[in-house]
Design an enzyme around this catalytic site. Structure first.
Site, mmCIF file in Angstrom:
data_model
loop_
_atom_site.group_PDB
_atom_site.id
_atom_site.type_symbol
_atom_site.label_atom_id
_atom_site.label_comp_id
_atom_site.label_asym_id
_atom_site.label_seq_id
_atom_site.Cartn_x
_atom_site.Cartn_y
_atom_site.Cartn_z
ATOM 1 N N THR A 118 11.256 9.559 -12.601
ATOM 2 C CA THR A 118 10.564 8.656 -13.518
ATOM 3 C C THR A 118 9.873 7.462 -12.852
ATOM 4 O O THR A 118 9.109 6.764 -13.514
ATOM 5 C CB THR A 118 11.554 8.131 -14.570
ATOM 6 O OG1 THR A 118 12.794 7.817 -13.934
ATOM 7 C CG2 THR A 118 11.788 9.148 -15.647
ATOM 8 N N ILE A 157 7.516 7.081 -10.423
ATOM 9 C CA ILE A 157 6.047 7.124 -10.294
ATOM 10 C C ILE A 157 5.433 7.022 -11.691
ATOM 11 O O ILE A 157 4.411 6.359 -11.893
ATOM 12 C CB ILE A 157 5.603 8.403 -9.547
ATOM 13 C CG1 ILE A 157 6.097 8.325 -8.093
ATOM 14 C CG2 ILE A 157 4.090 8.578 -9.591
ATOM 15 C CD1 ILE A 157 5.921 9.604 -7.291
ATOM 16 N N PRO A 164 13.605 21.839 -19.007
ATOM 17 C CA PRO A 164 12.220 22.287 -18.844
ATOM 18 C C PRO A 164 11.230 21.270 -19.403
ATOM 19 O O PRO A 164 11.578 20.511 -20.305
ATOM 20 C CB PRO A 164 12.182 23.566 -19.698
ATOM 21 C CG PRO A 164 13.200 23.330 -20.774
ATOM 22 C CD PRO A 164 14.228 22.374 -20.231
ATOM 23 N N VAL A 223 9.458 8.046 0.274
ATOM 24 C CA VAL A 223 10.020 9.081 -0.595
ATOM 25 C C VAL A 223 9.308 8.965 -1.950
ATOM 26 O O VAL A 223 8.419 8.145 -2.112
ATOM 27 C CB VAL A 223 11.549 8.917 -0.776
ATOM 28 C CG1 VAL A 223 12.303 9.432 0.423
ATOM 29 C CG2 VAL A 223 11.912 7.476 -1.081
ATOM 30 N N ALA A 254 2.790 2.728 -5.283
ATOM 31 C CA ALA A 254 2.464 1.788 -6.362
ATOM 32 C C ALA A 254 1.153 1.069 -6.088
ATOM 33 O O ALA A 254 0.281 0.972 -6.966
ATOM 34 C CB ALA A 254 3.604 0.779 -6.532
ATOM 35 N N ALA A 299 8.608 13.868 -6.559
ATOM 36 C CA ALA A 299 8.661 14.721 -7.752
ATOM 37 C C ALA A 299 8.155 13.912 -8.947
ATOM 38 O O ALA A 299 8.474 12.734 -9.080
ATOM 39 C CB ALA A 299 10.094 15.178 -8.003
ATOM 40 N N LYS A 317 5.616 22.011 -10.732
ATOM 41 C CA LYS A 317 6.982 21.760 -11.208
ATOM 42 C C LYS A 317 7.043 21.983 -12.713
ATOM 43 O O LYS A 317 6.321 21.329 -13.478
ATOM 44 C CB LYS A 317 7.344 20.304 -10.851
ATOM 45 C CG LYS A 317 8.640 19.830 -11.466
ATOM 46 C CD LYS A 317 9.004 18.422 -11.028
ATOM 47 C CE LYS A 317 10.211 17.918 -11.787
ATOM 48 N NZ LYS A 317 10.532 16.515 -11.506
ATOM 49 N N GLY A 368 0.820 -1.214 0.000
ATOM 50 C CA GLY A 368 0.000 0.000 0.000
ATOM 51 C C GLY A 368 0.846 1.253 0.000
ATOM 52 O O GLY A 368 0.532 2.247 0.641
HETATM 53 P P1 FAD Z 1 6.852 1.009 -0.912
HETATM 54 O O1 FAD Z 1 6.530 2.429 -0.659
HETATM 55 O O2 FAD Z 1 8.065 0.448 -0.247
HETATM 56 O O3 FAD Z 1 5.588 0.163 -0.463
HETATM 57 C C1 FAD Z 1 5.663 -1.218 -0.240
HETATM 58 C C2 FAD Z 1 4.374 -1.679 0.412
HETATM 59 O O4 FAD Z 1 4.400 -3.087 0.546
HETATM 60 C C3 FAD Z 1 4.154 -1.107 1.797
HETATM 61 O O5 FAD Z 1 2.782 -0.788 1.980
HETATM 62 C C4 FAD Z 1 4.509 -2.284 2.711
HETATM 63 O O6 FAD Z 1 3.847 -2.237 3.942
HETATM 64 C C5 FAD Z 1 4.016 -3.428 1.846
HETATM 65 N N1 FAD Z 1 4.627 -4.706 2.201
HETATM 66 C C6 FAD Z 1 5.906 -5.099 1.998
HETATM 67 N N2 FAD Z 1 6.087 -6.343 2.504
HETATM 68 C C7 FAD Z 1 4.909 -6.725 3.018
HETATM 69 C C8 FAD Z 1 4.461 -7.883 3.700
HETATM 70 N N3 FAD Z 1 5.282 -8.897 3.975
HETATM 71 N N4 FAD Z 1 3.185 -7.933 4.085
HETATM 72 C C9 FAD Z 1 2.316 -6.913 3.833
HETATM 73 N N5 FAD Z 1 2.693 -5.785 3.208
HETATM 74 C C10 FAD Z 1 3.967 -5.698 2.818
HETATM 75 N N6 FAD Z 1 9.957 8.358 -7.673
HETATM 76 C C11 FAD Z 1 9.543 9.440 -8.351
HETATM 77 O O7 FAD Z 1 8.761 9.317 -9.300
HETATM 78 N N7 FAD Z 1 9.995 10.688 -8.014
HETATM 79 C C12 FAD Z 1 10.907 10.878 -7.045
HETATM 80 O O8 FAD Z 1 11.258 12.018 -6.748
HETATM 81 C C13 FAD Z 1 11.410 9.740 -6.369
HETATM 82 N N8 FAD Z 1 12.375 9.853 -5.417
HETATM 83 C C14 FAD Z 1 12.872 8.716 -4.836
HETATM 84 C C15 FAD Z 1 13.960 8.807 -3.961
HETATM 85 C C16 FAD Z 1 14.508 7.661 -3.403
HETATM 86 C C17 FAD Z 1 15.690 7.755 -2.507
HETATM 87 C C18 FAD Z 1 13.933 6.399 -3.678
HETATM 88 C C19 FAD Z 1 14.479 5.154 -3.038
HETATM 89 C C20 FAD Z 1 12.850 6.308 -4.525
HETATM 90 C C21 FAD Z 1 12.335 7.454 -5.132
HETATM 91 N N9 FAD Z 1 11.292 7.370 -6.036
HETATM 92 C C22 FAD Z 1 10.875 8.476 -6.715
HETATM 93 C C23 FAD Z 1 10.613 6.099 -6.264
HETATM 94 C C24 FAD Z 1 9.304 6.079 -5.466
HETATM 95 O O9 FAD Z 1 9.590 6.318 -4.110
HETATM 96 C C25 FAD Z 1 8.610 4.752 -5.627
HETATM 97 O O10 FAD Z 1 8.462 4.441 -6.982
HETATM 98 C C26 FAD Z 1 7.223 4.795 -5.014
HETATM 99 O O11 FAD Z 1 7.252 5.300 -3.717
HETATM 100 C C27 FAD Z 1 6.601 3.431 -5.021
HETATM 101 O O12 FAD Z 1 7.053 2.642 -3.973
HETATM 102 P P2 FAD Z 1 6.324 1.251 -3.766
HETATM 103 O O13 FAD Z 1 4.882 1.496 -3.540
HETATM 104 O O14 FAD Z 1 6.712 0.374 -4.878
HETATM 105 O O15 FAD Z 1 7.023 0.664 -2.471
#
Ligand code: FAD
Length: 502
Positions: free
Chosen positions: A345, A347, A97, A48, A16, A51, A79, A13
């Site tokens: 990129t 998101i 830009p 995180v 993504a 942007a 932005k 959650g």
């Molecule tokens: P997460 O946010 O890690 O979510 C994972 C989910 O899975 C959580 O809800 C967790 O509880 C759940 N989960 C995991 N294991 C289990 C389990 N065993 N049981 C139940 N639930 C579980 N993207 C951009 O587009 N712009 C940016 O500026 C940008 N900056 C970034 C900077 C950094 C340093 C990093 C590392 C990433 C950045 N990103 C950026 C990427 C962006 O953060 C991710 O693409 C976005 O947050 C999606 O993350 P996610 O949902 O895939 O994973």
């Protein structure tokens, strides 16, 4: 006979998971069965990812999201592009830009006419002809085309937003449309014996959640796609050597800049993302070239407001999941791969992944052609973005640290070598099908990083020189004039979309 609709289970959650839930619930209403999302409060999200790039507006519009409500609820700002400081050399800065740069004349790209004038002593910057860059430099912003003179296209823009509030916003949206949320930690993933497809996940405490199709949004761990299905990972660290980031929020300082800032440092780069209630900062770095303590000290010494927390360390391996769709699992977000946020990129990749999944909607009888197409397009998209990011590192004059010396020498993907050579020799941008970054983006980064074309398109020689000089001067003057009359970004937010303090 109509097929019984599939039950989708979304694991995770974060951004993504909730983007997938919102898009599926809206776009597939009546065509899929239940959608259930499982997330663990104990594990939490990466926190995180703040942007974005302009195509996020397509998603918002598809979902019917009210822009002002969205901006207020996510503490967002606008932005217009990214400022790159110290990337080409220390003290140098340029803007990438959003939107067009000038306009094509007689089918010939604008930068070729600009290149022709350069040969005749013109010293204007290519971004003097990009409305988003002109407005960004002056700290100005506008949404409504009605506030621009007739014939002037609207500004191309994206958002900076609070990642936690964005997930919350999408959760409300998805739950209102029937998505069921289950809180709990998955401890077991159950596969069908016959073919290894996933049939259920089991939570701590024994609850079992069955599904027909699973979307793995579990973050870097890739609970289903990797830990269970072993889909494989292509490691790109040799091209993009940063493998860690430290993130820290600080107090917001006025004015709110309508752009992201990326400042190159000795072992990586630092981001600055202004939100209404705080500024997000982080140092993305390569651990062989700097210690965590030194990186933290650099980050904390370069904040423009008081820190609001201790820096948080994140580790990553740049690359992509070899099979983003494997059996009855599609990975989205960090579970599908990772590229550093230099061009914001990730998101966007979630968005295109969800859209691709909807258009190649899984069926009960598992269609290998759809899976192959999904994976082919995912690979292409990842590789094209990778090349664009690698360009920033490779085309640098910096040699003041080990990281930059490594980047100047590193071997490149063939696709990028061709692009750089073609631009350097002819000023042409080699474009491939469905590429995310359009010609103006490549042009602004090539030129910003110092890849100067030796030649330009000879068709740009056809109009008389004086006409070209006059036309370009007009564009420049008009953009400056328009930008001067716009509200500042702060004024725009205060007037139209001020968020409640939190
Ligand atoms: P997460 O946010 O890690 O979510 C994972 C989910 O899975 C959580 O809800 C967790 O509880 C759940 N989960 C995991 N294991 C289990 C389990 N065993 N049981 C139940 N639930 C579980 N993207 C951009 O587009 N712009 C940016 O500026 C940008 N900056 C970034 C900077 C950094 C340093 C990093 C590392 C990433 C950045 N990103 C950026 C990427 C962006 O953060 C991710 O693409 C976005 O947050 C999606 O993350 P996610 O949902 O895939 O994973």
């Amino acid at each position: 006979m109509t097929e019984q609709p599939l039950k989708f289970v979304i694991v995770g959650g974060g951004t993504a998971g909730w983007m997938a839930a919102a898009a599926l619930a809206h776009a597939l209403k009546g065509r899929v069965g239940e959608i259930e999302l499982v997330e663990s409060d104990e594990i939490g999200t990466v926190g995180v990812g703040e942007a974005t790039i302009p195509p996020i507006q397509f998603l918002n519009s598809l979902l019917g999201i009210d822009e002002i409500d969205f901006v207020k609820k996510t503490q967002a700002t606008f932005k217009l592009g990214i400022e790159f400081r110290d990337w080409r050399r220390l003290g140098h800065s340029y803007i990438h830009p959003f939107g067009p740069i000038g306009m094509a004349i007689e089918g010939v790209g604008f930068h070729h006419y600009w290149g022709r004038l350069r040969r005749h002593g013109d010293t204007s910057d290519i971004c003097d002809y990009a409305m988003s860059a002109v407005a960004a430099r002056k700290g100005k912003f506008v949404i409504a085309p009605s506030e621009l003179p007739p014939g002037v296209p609207p500004l191309a823009y994206a958002y900076h937003f609070d990642a936690g509030l964005y997930a919350r916003f999408l959760r409300d949206y998805a739950e209102k449309r029937g998505v069921r949320r289950t809180e709990g930690k998955i401890v077991e993933v159950k596969q069908r014996q016959s073919d290894g497809f996933i049939e259920a996940v089991e939570l701590e405490g024994g609850k079992r959640i069955e599904g027909d199709f699973f979307i793995d949004c579990s973050g870097f761990r890739g609970l289903l796609i990797e830990q269970t299905l072993k889909s494989g990972y292509e490691d790109w660290t040799h091209w993009l050597p940063c493998d860690r980031a430290l993130a820290v929020p600080c107090e917001s300082v006025a004015p709110l800049t309508p752009y992201t800032r990326s400042t190159a440092r000795t072992a990586g780069w630092q981001w600055r993302i202004p939100l209404q209630h705080r500024t997000g900062n982080g140092y993305v770095y390569s651990s062989p070239f700097i210690s965590d303590d030194e990186a933290a000290a650099t980050l904390m010494a370069n904040l423009d407001g008081a820190p609001r927390a201790e820096p948080r360390l994140l580790r990553f391996v740049t690359g992509r999941r070899k099979q983003a769709w494997n059996k009855n699992v599609v990975a989205l977000g960090l579970a599908s791969g990772f590229m550093e946020p230099l061009e914001s990129t990730s998101i966007h990749l979630i968005q295109t992944g969800v859209m691709r999944l909807i258009s190649l909607l899984p069926t009960r009888n598992h269609d290998p052609a759809a899976v192959e197409e999904y994976n082919r397009l995912s690979k292409l998209e990842y590789e094209q973005i990778r090349d664009f990011i690698v360009l920033h590192y490779r085309a640098t004059e910096r040699d003041d640290s080990e990281l930059w010396r490594y980047c100047r020498r590193m071997a490149l993907p063939d696709s990028l070598t061709h692009k750089i050579e073609l631009f350097r020799e002819r000023g042409k941008v080699a474009r491939f099908d469905d590429q995310l970054f359009a010609e103006p983006s490549w042009v602004s980064v090539f030129l910003g990083q110092g890849v100067e074309p030796r030649d330009y398109d000879r068709l740009a020689d056809v109009p008389p020189l004086a006409d070209v000089q006059r036309a370009l001067a007009n564009v420049r003057d008009k953009m400056n004039h328009i930008a001067d009359r716009l509200l500042t970004h702060d004024e725009f937010i205060a007037r139209h979309c001020k968020a409640d303090p939190i």
